[in-house]
Design an enzyme around this catalytic site. Structure first.
Site, PDB file in Angstrom:
ATOM      1  N   TYR A 192     -31.019  30.081 -63.106  1.00  0.00           N
ATOM      2  CA  TYR A 192     -32.098  30.853 -62.474  1.00  0.00           C
ATOM      3  C   TYR A 192     -32.323  30.342 -61.059  1.00  0.00           C
ATOM      4  O   TYR A 192     -32.286  29.128 -60.831  1.00  0.00           O
ATOM      5  CB  TYR A 192     -33.403  30.696 -63.266  1.00  0.00           C
ATOM      6  CG  TYR A 192     -33.769  31.953 -64.022  1.00  0.00           C
ATOM      7  CD1 TYR A 192     -33.985  33.146 -63.336  1.00  0.00           C
ATOM      8  CD2 TYR A 192     -33.894  31.946 -65.404  1.00  0.00           C
ATOM      9  CE1 TYR A 192     -34.305  34.309 -64.028  1.00  0.00           C
ATOM     10  CE2 TYR A 192     -34.214  33.110 -66.091  1.00  0.00           C
ATOM     11  CZ  TYR A 192     -34.418  34.284 -65.396  1.00  0.00           C
ATOM     12  OH  TYR A 192     -34.732  35.425 -66.067  1.00  0.00           O
TER      13      TYR A 192
ATOM     14  N   GLU B  30     -34.814  32.090 -58.497  1.00  0.00           N
ATOM     15  CA  GLU B  30     -35.731  32.930 -57.723  1.00  0.00           C
ATOM     16  C   GLU B  30     -35.991  32.316 -56.350  1.00  0.00           C
ATOM     17  O   GLU B  30     -36.232  31.108 -56.249  1.00  0.00           O
ATOM     18  CB  GLU B  30     -37.070  33.094 -58.443  1.00  0.00           C
ATOM     19  CG  GLU B  30     -37.120  34.339 -59.306  1.00  0.00           C
ATOM     20  CD  GLU B  30     -37.194  33.992 -60.776  1.00  0.00           C
ATOM     21  OE1 GLU B  30     -36.570  32.987 -61.168  1.00  0.00           O
ATOM     22  OE2 GLU B  30     -37.864  34.737 -61.511  1.00  0.00           O
TER      23      GLU B  30
ATOM     24  N   ASP C 179     -26.337  54.391 -46.003  1.00  0.00           N
ATOM     25  CA  ASP C 179     -25.890  53.998 -47.344  1.00  0.00           C
ATOM     26  C   ASP C 179     -24.371  54.128 -47.351  1.00  0.00           C
ATOM     27  O   ASP C 179     -23.833  55.236 -47.449  1.00  0.00           O
ATOM     28  CB  ASP C 179     -26.542  54.910 -48.389  1.00  0.00           C
ATOM     29  CG  ASP C 179     -26.161  54.496 -49.815  1.00  0.00           C
ATOM     30  OD1 ASP C 179     -25.142  53.791 -49.983  1.00  0.00           O
ATOM     31  OD2 ASP C 179     -26.879  54.891 -50.740  1.00  0.00           O
TER      32      ASP C 179
ATOM     33  N   THR D 166     -23.240  49.249 -52.249  1.00  0.00           N
ATOM     34  CA  THR D 166     -22.803  48.568 -53.460  1.00  0.00           C
ATOM     35  C   THR D 166     -21.580  47.740 -53.074  1.00  0.00           C
ATOM     36  O   THR D 166     -21.016  47.891 -51.989  1.00  0.00           O
ATOM     37  CB  THR D 166     -22.417  49.559 -54.573  1.00  0.00           C
ATOM     38  OG1 THR D 166     -21.500  50.508 -54.043  1.00  0.00           O
ATOM     39  CG2 THR D 166     -23.640  50.283 -55.116  1.00  0.00           C
TER      40      THR D 166
ATOM     41  N   LYS E  16     -17.191  49.435 -55.050  1.00  0.00           N
ATOM     42  CA  LYS E  16     -16.414  50.672 -54.847  1.00  0.00           C
ATOM     43  C   LYS E  16     -15.219  50.327 -53.954  1.00  0.00           C
ATOM     44  O   LYS E  16     -14.383  49.531 -54.355  1.00  0.00           O
ATOM     45  CB  LYS E  16     -17.322  51.761 -54.281  1.00  0.00           C
ATOM     46  CG  LYS E  16     -18.460  52.128 -55.266  1.00  0.00           C
ATOM     47  CD  LYS E  16     -19.285  53.302 -54.778  1.00  0.00           C
ATOM     48  CE  LYS E  16     -20.314  53.731 -55.798  1.00  0.00           C
ATOM     49  NZ  LYS E  16     -21.625  53.062 -55.640  1.00  0.00           N
TER      50      LYS E  16
ATOM     51  N   ARG F 217     -19.714  44.442 -59.732  1.00  0.00           N
ATOM     52  CA  ARG F 217     -20.814  45.405 -59.716  1.00  0.00           C
ATOM     53  C   ARG F 217     -22.027  44.708 -59.123  1.00  0.00           C
ATOM     54  O   ARG F 217     -22.533  43.733 -59.671  1.00  0.00           O
ATOM     55  CB  ARG F 217     -21.137  45.885 -61.137  1.00  0.00           C
ATOM     56  CG  ARG F 217     -19.964  46.473 -61.871  1.00  0.00           C
ATOM     57  CD  ARG F 217     -20.401  47.312 -63.029  1.00  0.00           C
ATOM     58  NE  ARG F 217     -20.848  48.598 -62.540  1.00  0.00           N
ATOM     59  CZ  ARG F 217     -20.033  49.588 -62.167  1.00  0.00           C
ATOM     60  NH1 ARG F 217     -18.731  49.446 -62.231  1.00  0.00           N
ATOM     61  NH2 ARG F 217     -20.510  50.731 -61.731  1.00  0.00           N
TER      62      ARG F 217
END
Ligand code: DSN
Length: 431
Positions: free
Chosen positions: A65, A67, A211, A237, A240, A246
């Site tokens: 973790y 954060e 985008d 993203t 692609k 991902r």
């Protein structure tokens, strides 16, 4: 059912491999690998990542973790994770030539939502390309939170040629004065005119958001103009054309850095997926190579060749062709819907998706078109010489899509199976 195939010692022996522990999931992973290997993958938003990217994704970084951001975390033990995230950020900045990068966003939609959170308030006017014209759900389409929580106005494409009409965009932007203007989308076969959009955004007092999810790899590889210097905010993203895991990234001018970072964490997300961050760093490293530049240009060369071969076979392409990795085919003239065509092609081991075309009279779940892309087949090593054969198979299967003629579909499937054998994919043993 799962319980019957998971061995009893799972909890006491955590070092054994998947195949020895969970036969059911191991078999399904195996089946998917075989399926990905044995088909021609033409889904415009998909790719095959490298083994190195998969190694980073499947690493112990998934256990942590963290954060916060490098040097400012809410958990201890960040000695290594801080370095991983910093490497990813610095590689993104260098590759795209941007002042700021955030590599924590979980995927494209959350990344775009963070842009709204950073730069607009619920109820504000925002502007994007309509989904049926080629935009994305998160550019203000009515079923998306972005269309429900903001006052979204949408531009489309010209009926005559299927291209964005910047005069229409300007007229709408000046009349509506949106806070944000999104350019880019999911079914745009032509070059995005970032400079033209930037001029309009400046006139309208809006922030331009590019985008580039679909074309990030083309931009990185120099096969599509860059939005940098035109769009203040860039979202993408990473899985692609960029060929990473991902995930997603936000990039921006220094001016918007703080607002975007705060919107991602603590605004919308908790802990970043550190294994994904590492894999993004690996993919960015790969994308900075000369090999990747050649790859990006080959994607476009393949798409142009495939488009030409389809036109020769009487297919009606939206905009008449392509400038990038993507071809949008209107099947109306072939007398078949996009969905039955895509399903018949899938049975023939040619994988693509049915898609609305601009001004589509049919419903989104049963539209008139199919969308085709060349990033995945280009990764496998296919070049221009292979495209006429793929067009021929598409033509043969589309011709029998309504009748469902199994002889044709079975023949094409067998031919595809032989055709792909010399083109290995990472993560799957060469037969
Ligand atoms: N699902 C992506 C695509 O296929 O283009 C967009 O989010």
């Amino acid at each position: 059912m799962t319980q019957t195939t998971v061995t009893e010692t799972t909890l006491t022996d955590l070092t054994r491999r998947l195949a020895d522990v969970d036969a059911e999931i191991a078999r399904l992973v195996d089946d998917e690998g075989r399926r990905q290997h044995d088909s021609i993958r033409l889904i415009a938003s998909e790719n095959y990542v490298s083994q190195a990217v998969m190694d980073a994704t499947a690493s112990v970084l998934t256990n942590k973790y963290s954060e916060g951001y490098p040097g400012r975390r809410y958990y201890e033990g960040q000695q290594v994770i801080d370095q991983v995230e910093t490497v990813a950020i610095e590689r993104a900045k260098a590759l795209f030539g941007v002042e700021h990068a955030n590599v924590q966003t979980y995927s494209g939609s959350p990344a775009n939502l963070a842009v709204y959170m950073a730069l607009a308030s619920p109820g504000d006017t925002v502007m994007g390309m309509a989904l049926p014209a080629g935009g994305h759900l998160t550019h203000g389409w009515n079923v998306s939170a972005t269309g429900k929580w903001f006052r979204a106005v949408q531009y489309g494409v010209r009926r005559e040629d299927g291209r964005v009409d910047l005069d229409e965009v300007r007229e709408l932007a000046l009349a509506e004065r949106p806070k944000l203007i999104f350019c880019g989308g999911t079914a745009i076969p032509r070059t995005i005119e970032f400079a033209g959009f930037a001029e309009i955004a400046a006139e309208a007092g809006a922030v331009l958001v590019a985008d580039i999810a679909h074309i990030a790899g083309l931009v990185a590889g120099g096969a599509h103009p860059t939005p940098v210097g035109h769009a203040e905010v860039i979202s993408t993203t990473t899985h692609k054309t960029l060929r990473g895991p991902r995930g997603a990234m936000l990039m921006s001018t220094a001016e918007h850095a703080k607002a975007l970072d705060r919107a991602v964490f603590p605004g919308l997300q908790g802990g970043p997926h550190n294994h994904t961050t590492a894999a993004i760093a690996v993919a960015l490293g790969e994308a900075a190579t000369a090999d990747f530049q050649r790859y990006a240009h080959q994607i476009v060369a393949n798409a142009k060749e495939l488009a030409a071969a389809l036109v020769e076979r009487g297919f009606d392409l939206v905009t008449g062709g392509t400038d990038n990795h993507l071809i949008l085919v209107d099947l109306t003239s072939k007398g078949v819907g996009g969905k039955p065509a895509a399903q018949a092609l899938d049975r023939a081991a040619i994988e693509l998706n049915y898609n609305s075309v601009p001004f589509d009279p049919r419903k989104p779940f049963d539209p008139s078109g199919i969308r085709i892309g060349t990033p995945a087949v280009t990764t496998r090593g296919l070049t221009e010489e292979h495209m006429p054969q793929i067009a021929a198979w598409i033509d043969q299967v589309v011709a029998v899509a309504e009748s469902g003629d199994d002889t044709v579909i079975d023949r094409v499937r067998a031919e595809v199976g032989e055709f792909v054998k010399p083109f290995p994919i990472p993560g799957w043993p060469t037969p």
